[in-house]
Design an enzyme around this catalytic site. Structure first.
Site, PDB file in Angstrom:
ATOM      1  N   LYS A 107       0.811  -1.217   0.000  1.00 27.82           N
ATOM      2  CA  LYS A 107       0.000   0.000   0.000  1.00 27.82           C
ATOM      3  C   LYS A 107       0.848   1.273   0.000  1.00 27.82           C
ATOM      4  O   LYS A 107       0.338   2.353  -0.255  1.00 27.82           O
ATOM      5  CB  LYS A 107      -0.970  -0.009   1.175  1.00 27.82           C
ATOM      6  CG  LYS A 107      -2.030  -1.101   1.038  1.00 27.82           C
ATOM      7  CD  LYS A 107      -3.120  -0.968   2.077  1.00 27.82           C
ATOM      8  CE  LYS A 107      -4.227  -1.975   1.857  1.00 27.82           C
ATOM      9  NZ  LYS A 107      -3.863  -3.335   2.335  1.00 27.82           N
TER      10      LYS A 107
HETATM   11  C1  LIG Z   1      -4.502  -4.488   1.730  1.00 30.71           C
HETATM   12  C2  LIG Z   1      -3.797  -5.804   1.740  1.00 30.71           C
HETATM   13  C3  LIG Z   1      -4.209  -6.908   0.931  1.00 30.71           C
HETATM   14  C4  LIG Z   1      -5.436  -6.858   0.060  1.00 30.71           C
HETATM   15  O1  LIG Z   1      -5.296  -5.984  -1.020  1.00 30.71           O
HETATM   16  P1  LIG Z   1      -6.611  -5.472  -1.812  1.00 30.71           P
HETATM   17  O2  LIG Z   1      -6.118  -4.481  -2.762  1.00 30.71           O
HETATM   18  O3  LIG Z   1      -7.507  -4.892  -0.761  1.00 30.71           O
HETATM   19  O4  LIG Z   1      -7.220  -6.681  -2.458  1.00 30.71           O
HETATM   20  C5  LIG Z   1      -3.450  -8.067   0.949  1.00 30.71           C
HETATM   21  N1  LIG Z   1      -2.377  -8.189   1.752  1.00 30.71           N
HETATM   22  C6  LIG Z   1      -1.959  -7.179   2.551  1.00 30.71           C
HETATM   23  C7  LIG Z   1      -0.762  -7.386   3.413  1.00 30.71           C
HETATM   24  C8  LIG Z   1      -2.645  -5.953   2.579  1.00 30.71           C
HETATM   25  O5  LIG Z   1      -2.223  -4.970   3.409  1.00 30.71           O
END
Ligand SMILES: *Cc1c(COP(=O)(O)O)cnc(C)c1O
Length: 437
Positions: A107
């Site tokens: 993210k």
């Molecule tokens: C946010 C997140 C996900 C999921 O990603 P999406 O884009 O919401 O499908 C998977 N793994 C981790 C570690 C995350 O922080």
């Protein structure tokens, strides 16, 4: 470039509007009006380019009409101060490690890009301060907070549920200071989210301050995630392993896989996609039945994927709706798998003992789905390792019976002093707090 709403009941809007609003007026998600493709020559050139160069080529296709080249280059460069290496695990399975950024989860890419884009719009228009509200169950808060840290003209308020985020996650957004404020809410994640939603609907608050949201529905958060699909392709193309690529994405809100699907639409050579789920498997149900039935989420050890009504499902439907046979088209390109906590733990143990590769619980779902899909001899499987295992140290240590190292970056956060403001879950208290700002 104009943006339309997936609900088709809101007028077309500019990039700036889409980014500063987040959600369209009809509650739909914004989509770019057209998807600019790569030429075969551009695709062929990728393997000789750096991560920055590739990311800029992709960013230019999305944002080039709205932002001048030099500025966009700088935004991309400031966003990507870290690499996303493709690491061989075993046979024809590779891990795309997306955890080398400041908060050690994928993210960071979207969080940092969005922060810089918003800062650009504020500076350009000489607008007043913008206040970003974010409710988090752990990972989103830290990525957004770190992305926006020190960005002039923006204040960030991270709302998190008291006692319900891991100590490591908590220190990543409570120790930063500067333009970051952590609000420790006496309630659940849902209470935090409800406070944010109420704030957007409160006229007095909106008259008092500019409010915006920085969650994954924002186009500036999810589109930049397509950068690393192109970069992964380039890294494997160099080794002659990119002819039949299978991307496997551990999915919760489905923003990450949607960015990959955009890449595919832009001409990135991908054979197929896999969505890996934990027990929250509404998408797998959809693939099996053609019927989408959202439900409440259940808690798992891969908690960032505990989503019962993935918001980006609307974008996936929209992407495939042009053909008229949406469900069949989706099924042709995407398959799904789901894993229980026990299965996730088994995978982590097996991969650690057999291949000395440390998976986090989310990446473990991705790895296992590539095993279960039975890749052909000519296919190369790449799973997205979405977070560093140390972010889930308690769980990982328990499963592997280890005491795994905490990277320096995380240790630095843990040294800082926790600063947070305690608030009840009552909206009046939250509103009063913001009105006093
Ligand atoms: C946010 C997140 C996900 C999921 O990603 P999406 O884009 O919401 O499908 C998977 N793994 C981790 C570690 C995350 O922080």
């Amino acid at each position: 470039m104009k943006y339309y709403s997936t609900n088709k009941q809101a007028p077309l809007t500019s990039l700036k509007e889409a980014v500063t609003k987040g959600l369209a007026g009809d509650k739909g998600l914004f989509m770019p009006e057209k998807i600019n493709s790569f030429t075969p020559e551009e695709i062929a050139s990728l393997k000789d380019k750096s991560f920055h160069e590739i990311a800029f080529m992709v960013a230019d296709k999305f944002f080039g009409e709205d932002i001048e080249s030099e500025t966009l280059k700088k935004i991309v460069k400031d966003t990507l101060s870290f690499d996303t290496p493709v690491v061989h695990v075993n046979d024809n399975i590779y891990s795309l490690e997306l955890f080398h950024g400041p908060t050690l989860a994928f993210k960071d890419v979207g969080g940092r890009f969005m922060a810089r884009l918003l800062a650009y719009f504020i500076e350009k228009e000489g607008k007043e301060e913008v206040n970003v509200l974010v409710a988090t169950s752990g990972d989103t808060g830290s990525a957004v907070a770190n992305g926006f840290l020190g960005v002039p003209g923006i204040n960030v308020y991270v709302l998190y549920p008291k006692g319900k985020v891991s100590p490591i996650q908590e220190c990543q957004f409570t120790t930063l200071g500067q333009n970051m404020t952590a609000l420790e809410i006496d309630g659940t994640f849902d209470d935090c989210q409800a406070l944010v939603k109420s704030a957007f609907m409160d006229q007095a608050l909106n008259n008092h301050m500019n409010l915006t949201s920085a969650n994954s529905i924002n186009v500036a958060r999810f589109l930049p995630q397509s950068f690393y699909y192109f970069y992964a392709y380039a890294q494997l193309a160099k080794e002659g392993k990119a002819d039949e690529l299978v991307f496997c994405v551990p999915s919760g809100n489905f923003g990450n896989i949607t960015a990959g699907l955009f890449g595919y639409r832009m001409g990135l050579p991908v054979k197929r996609f896999i969505a890996a789920n934990n027990r929250n498997d509404v998408f797998l149900d959809y693939l099996n039945t053609g019927i989408y039935t959202p439900r409440s989420s259940v808690s798992t050890i891969a908690n960032a994927m505990d989503v019962g009504d993935p918001s980006n499902f609307a974008r996936i439907l929209d992407l495939f709706s042009q053909t008229g046979n949406t469900y069949e088209e989706i099924k042709k390109l995407i398959t799904g798998y789901r894993y229980t906590d026990e299965e996730i733990a088994d995978t982590m143990r097996k991969v650690y003992s057999s291949y000395h590769y440390l998976l986090d619980p989310h990446g473990a779902c991705g790895y296992q789905a590539l095993v279960d899909t039975k890749l052909t001899a000519t296919e190369t499987g790449v799973f997205l390792e979405t977070a560093h295992p140390a972010k889930f140290k308690g769980t990982v240590d328990n499963i592997l019976n280890q005491d795994i190292d905490i990277p320096k970056k995380l240790q630095e956060f843990m040294k800082g002093e926790k600063q947070s403001i305690n608030l009840s879950k009552k909206f009046d208290d939250f509103k009063k707090y913001l009105l006093d700002r």
